[in-house]
Design a protein around this motif. Structure first.
Motif, short mmCIF file in Angstrom:
data_model
loop_
_atom_site.label_atom_id
_atom_site.label_comp_id
_atom_site.label_asym_id
_atom_site.label_seq_id
_atom_site.Cartn_x
_atom_site.Cartn_y
_atom_site.Cartn_z
N PHE A 116 -22.17 -41.34 16.18
CA PHE A 116 -21.21 -40.31 15.81
C PHE A 116 -19.89 -40.93 15.39
CE2 PHE A 116 -24.28 -38.39 18.60
CZ PHE A 116 -24.59 -37.22 17.95
N LYS A 117 -19.32 -40.42 14.32
CA LYS A 117 -18.04 -40.89 13.78
C LYS A 117 -17.11 -39.69 13.66
CE LYS A 117 -19.47 -45.11 12.61
NZ LYS A 117 -18.75 -46.35 12.65
N ALA A 118 -15.80 -39.95 13.69
CA ALA A 118 -14.83 -38.86 13.55
C ALA A 118 -13.71 -39.29 12.62
CB ALA A 118 -14.26 -38.49 14.91
N PHE A 119 -13.21 -38.31 11.85
CA PHE A 119 -12.18 -38.57 10.85
C PHE A 119 -11.18 -37.43 10.81
CE2 PHE A 119 -16.21 -40.39 9.52
CZ PHE A 119 -15.87 -41.73 9.41
N ASP A 120 -10.01 -37.73 10.29
CA ASP A 120 -8.99 -36.72 10.05
C ASP A 120 -9.51 -35.76 8.97
OD1 ASP A 120 -5.92 -36.20 10.58
OD2 ASP A 120 -6.27 -35.89 8.43
N PRO A 121 -9.30 -34.45 9.13
CA PRO A 121 -9.84 -33.49 8.16
C PRO A 121 -8.93 -33.19 6.97
CG PRO A 121 -8.91 -32.29 9.96
CD PRO A 121 -8.76 -33.77 10.29
N ILE A 122 -7.92 -34.03 6.75
CA ILE A 122 -6.98 -33.80 5.65
C ILE A 122 -7.21 -34.84 4.56
CG2 ILE A 122 -4.54 -33.65 5.00
CD1 ILE A 122 -5.54 -31.40 6.89
N CYS A 123 -7.49 -34.36 3.36
CA CYS A 123 -7.75 -35.23 2.22
C CYS A 123 -6.53 -36.11 1.95
CB CYS A 123 -8.07 -34.38 0.99
SG CYS A 123 -8.42 -35.35 -0.50
N THR A 124 -6.80 -37.36 1.63
CA THR A 124 -5.72 -38.32 1.38
C THR A 124 -5.15 -38.21 -0.03
OG1 THR A 124 -7.36 -39.99 0.75
CG2 THR A 124 -6.64 -39.96 3.06
N HIS A 125 -5.72 -37.36 -0.87
CA HIS A 125 -5.21 -37.21 -2.23
C HIS A 125 -3.93 -36.38 -2.25
CE1 HIS A 125 -5.32 -34.95 -6.22
NE2 HIS A 125 -4.93 -36.17 -6.52
N GLN A 126 -4.02 -35.10 -1.84
CA GLN A 126 -2.82 -34.25 -1.85
C GLN A 126 -2.70 -33.39 -0.60
OE1 GLN A 126 -2.45 -32.05 -5.54
NE2 GLN A 126 -1.50 -33.79 -6.53
N GLY A 127 -3.38 -33.78 0.47
CA GLY A 127 -3.19 -33.09 1.74
C GLY A 127 -3.95 -31.79 1.92
N CYS A 128 -4.93 -31.51 1.09
CA CYS A 128 -5.76 -30.32 1.30
C CYS A 128 -6.71 -30.58 2.46
CB CYS A 128 -6.61 -30.04 0.06
SG CYS A 128 -5.70 -29.41 -1.35
N ILE A 182 -19.54 -40.54 5.00
CA ILE A 182 -19.67 -40.11 6.40
C ILE A 182 -19.72 -41.29 7.36
CG2 ILE A 182 -20.78 -37.92 5.81
CD1 ILE A 182 -23.46 -39.17 6.75
N THR A 183 -19.93 -42.50 6.84
CA THR A 183 -20.04 -43.69 7.69
C THR A 183 -18.69 -44.26 8.10
OG1 THR A 183 -20.22 -45.05 5.71
CG2 THR A 183 -22.28 -44.38 6.78
N ASP A 184 -17.74 -44.27 7.15
CA ASP A 184 -16.45 -44.91 7.44
C ASP A 184 -15.25 -44.17 6.84
OD1 ASP A 184 -16.82 -45.46 4.75
OD2 ASP A 184 -16.79 -47.65 4.99
N GLY A 185 -15.47 -43.01 6.23
CA GLY A 185 -14.37 -42.23 5.64
C GLY A 185 -13.86 -42.76 4.32
N ALA A 186 -14.52 -43.79 3.76
CA ALA A 186 -14.07 -44.38 2.49
C ALA A 186 -14.16 -43.37 1.36
CB ALA A 186 -14.92 -45.60 2.15
N ALA A 187 -13.17 -43.43 0.45
CA ALA A 187 -13.19 -42.56 -0.72
C ALA A 187 -14.35 -42.98 -1.61
CB ALA A 187 -11.87 -42.68 -1.47
N LYS A 188 -15.23 -42.02 -1.94
CA LYS A 188 -16.40 -42.29 -2.76
C LYS A 188 -16.23 -41.80 -4.19
CE LYS A 188 -20.01 -43.38 -1.03
NZ LYS A 188 -20.67 -44.65 -1.00
N SER A 189 -15.54 -40.67 -4.36
CA SER A 189 -15.34 -40.12 -5.70
C SER A 189 -14.15 -39.17 -5.68
CB SER A 189 -16.59 -39.39 -6.20
OG SER A 189 -16.84 -38.25 -5.42
N GLY A 190 -13.72 -38.82 -6.90
CA GLY A 190 -12.59 -37.90 -7.04
C GLY A 190 -11.28 -38.64 -7.14
N PRO A 191 -10.20 -37.91 -7.14
CA PRO A 191 -8.91 -38.57 -7.27
C PRO A 191 -8.46 -39.34 -6.03
CG PRO A 191 -8.62 -36.20 -7.08
CD PRO A 191 -10.09 -36.46 -7.19
N ALA A 192 -9.00 -39.03 -4.86
CA ALA A 192 -8.59 -39.75 -3.64
C ALA A 192 -9.06 -41.20 -3.73
CB ALA A 192 -9.16 -39.08 -2.40
N THR A 193 -8.20 -42.12 -3.34
CA THR A 193 -8.57 -43.54 -3.32
C THR A 193 -8.43 -44.13 -1.92
OG1 THR A 193 -6.31 -44.17 -3.94
CG2 THR A 193 -7.90 -43.90 -5.73
N THR A 194 -7.76 -43.44 -1.03
CA THR A 194 -7.53 -43.91 0.34
C THR A 194 -8.54 -43.24 1.27
OG1 THR A 194 -5.18 -44.04 -0.20
CG2 THR A 194 -5.76 -44.11 2.13
N PRO A 195 -9.09 -43.98 2.22
CA PRO A 195 -10.08 -43.38 3.13
C PRO A 195 -9.43 -42.37 4.09
CG PRO A 195 -9.58 -45.61 3.82
CD PRO A 195 -8.87 -45.39 2.51
N LEU A 196 -10.28 -41.50 4.64
CA LEU A 196 -9.83 -40.62 5.70
C LEU A 196 -9.57 -41.47 6.94
CD1 LEU A 196 -12.41 -37.68 5.41
CD2 LEU A 196 -10.02 -37.70 4.64
#
Length: 155
Positions: A93-105, A126-140
């Motif tokens: 089980f992994k856990a991450f912040d639920p706020i997108c790193t792109h613009q805070g949605c 889902i493994t490490d929160g890394a940005a996979k696609s979209g405008p976000a480049t920073t992981p959760l």
């Protein structure tokens, strides 16, 4: 011009206009306070059958979910507790912040092996929160959880 229409103050409003404006402000405050909770807000884990949080607001010790609630290869968003919990492989089980790193949605769901933000279509692993696609480049940001029996608790 009668007393109700007498010009007042620097803006030279009539007393009648001034009182009407004050009444409108008071009415809007009253109506806001009397609003109903008719289901416009997202369903929380507590109302969907998941365990209720033991510490409101998502602090340490908060029971967020049961392990059975988190599908293998997927996850769940628990916005009220401020966490996304995933299970990349059985028993992990992994856990991450639920706020997108792109613009805070807030992220909206976990599907297809990614945590998804539908504001601008960013997706995170889902493994490490890394940005996979979209405008976000920073992981959760990772969050700390622990499994206690069949419960997942914020650490």
């Amino acid at each position: 011009m009668n007393d109700d229409q007498a010009l007042t103050g620097a803006g030279k409003q009539t007393r009648r206009a001034l009182l009407a404006g004050a009444g409108a402000v008071g009415a809007s405050v009253f109506l806001t306070a009397c609003g109903d909770d008719s289901g416009d807000e997202p369903t929380s884990p507590a109302s969907s059958g998941a365990p209720a949080a033991s510490n409101a607001g998502g602090g340490p010790g908060t029971v967020v979910a049961k392990t059975a609630d988190i599908p293998v290869g997927g996850g769940q968003v628990y916005a009220a507790q401020g966490v996304v919990i995933t299970q990349p492989t059985a028993g992990q089980f992994k856990a991450f912040d639920p706020i997108c790193t792109h613009q805070g949605c807030p992220v909206s769901n976990v599907d297809g092996g990614t945590i998804n933000c539908t504001c601008h279509n960013s997706a995170f692993a889902i493994t490490d929160g890394a940005a996979k696609s979209g405008p976000a480049t920073t992981p959760l940001a990772a969050k700390q959880i622990k499994v206690e029996g069949d419960q997942i608790v914020l650490a």
